[in-house]
Motif scaffolding. Structure first.
Motif, PDB file in Angstrom:
ATOM      1  N   ALA A  24     -31.395  17.990  73.281  1.00 51.01           N
ATOM      2  CA  ALA A  24     -30.385  17.527  72.328  1.00 51.01           C
ATOM      3  C   ALA A  24     -29.047  17.287  73.021  1.00 51.01           C
ATOM      4  O   ALA A  24     -28.363  16.294  72.745  1.00 51.01           O
ATOM      5  N   VAL A  25     -28.676  18.168  73.934  1.00 55.27           N
ATOM      6  CA  VAL A  25     -27.420  17.992  74.669  1.00 55.27           C
ATOM      7  C   VAL A  25     -27.491  16.746  75.560  1.00 55.27           C
ATOM      8  O   VAL A  25     -26.546  15.943  75.610  1.00 55.27           O
ATOM      9  N   ALA A  26     -28.608  16.581  76.246  1.00 54.71           N
ATOM     10  CA  ALA A  26     -28.763  15.408  77.119  1.00 54.71           C
ATOM     11  C   ALA A  26     -28.742  14.118  76.299  1.00 54.71           C
ATOM     12  O   ALA A  26     -28.099  13.140  76.691  1.00 54.71           O
ATOM     13  N   LEU A  27     -29.424  14.106  75.169  1.00 55.21           N
ATOM     14  CA  LEU A  27     -29.433  12.915  74.311  1.00 55.21           C
ATOM     15  C   LEU A  27     -28.036  12.628  73.766  1.00 55.21           C
ATOM     16  O   LEU A  27     -27.604  11.474  73.704  1.00 55.21           O
ATOM     17  N   GLY A  28     -27.303  13.657  73.399  1.00 56.95           N
ATOM     18  CA  GLY A  28     -25.937  13.475  72.921  1.00 56.95           C
ATOM     19  C   GLY A  28     -25.033  12.891  73.985  1.00 56.95           C
ATOM     20  O   GLY A  28     -24.227  12.003  73.708  1.00 56.95           O
ATOM     21  N   LEU A  29     -25.163  13.378  75.218  1.00 55.72           N
ATOM     22  CA  LEU A  29     -24.350  12.830  76.303  1.00 55.72           C
ATOM     23  C   LEU A  29     -24.709  11.375  76.597  1.00 55.72           C
ATOM     24  O   LEU A  29     -23.824  10.541  76.822  1.00 55.72           O
ATOM     25  N   VAL A  30     -25.994  11.062  76.587  1.00 51.75           N
ATOM     26  CA  VAL A  30     -26.422   9.687  76.839  1.00 51.75           C
ATOM     27  C   VAL A  30     -25.898   8.763  75.743  1.00 51.75           C
ATOM     28  O   VAL A  30     -25.392   7.665  76.016  1.00 51.75           O
ATOM     29  N   LEU A  31     -25.989   9.185  74.500  1.00 50.93           N
ATOM     30  CA  LEU A  31     -25.494   8.358  73.392  1.00 50.93           C
ATOM     31  C   LEU A  31     -23.979   8.188  73.460  1.00 50.93           C
ATOM     32  O   LEU A  31     -23.454   7.106  73.185  1.00 50.93           O
ATOM     33  N   ALA A  32     -23.264   9.245  73.820  1.00 52.79           N
ATOM     34  CA  ALA A  32     -21.812   9.146  73.935  1.00 52.79           C
ATOM     35  C   ALA A  32     -21.425   8.164  75.035  1.00 52.79           C
ATOM     36  O   ALA A  32     -20.535   7.323  74.850  1.00 52.79           O
TER      37      ALA A  32
END
Length: 79
Positions: A24-32
């Protein structure tokens, strides 16, 4: 034997939770980062298409720039 099964189940649940949180953290960073890059590209495209002159944000028009400009300081009163 049942105790070992519960211990393994607990370990698997904890490991799954850690992987879920990391994902979830990795996906959030990628989306940001994707949204930041998309915004920068859209802004650069808009600036290239409109071809405005560069001036400060307060100087929308020439008359406004003249009104907002600072006057030369009057040192006579200070003396």
């Amino acid at each position: 034997m049942i105790a070992e099964a519960f211990d393994t189940l607990r370990l698997l649940i904890i490991a799954g939770g850690v992987w879920f949180i990391a994902g979830a953290v990795a996906l959030g960073l990628v989306l940001a980062l994707f949204l930041i890059a998309l915004h920068a590209a859209a802004r650069a495209t808009w600036r290239a298409l409109t071809a405005r002159t560069r001036r400060p944000s307060w100087a929308r028009t020439r008359s406004a720039a003249r009104r907002y400009a600072r006057r030369s300081p009057d040192y006579e009163e200070a003396a």
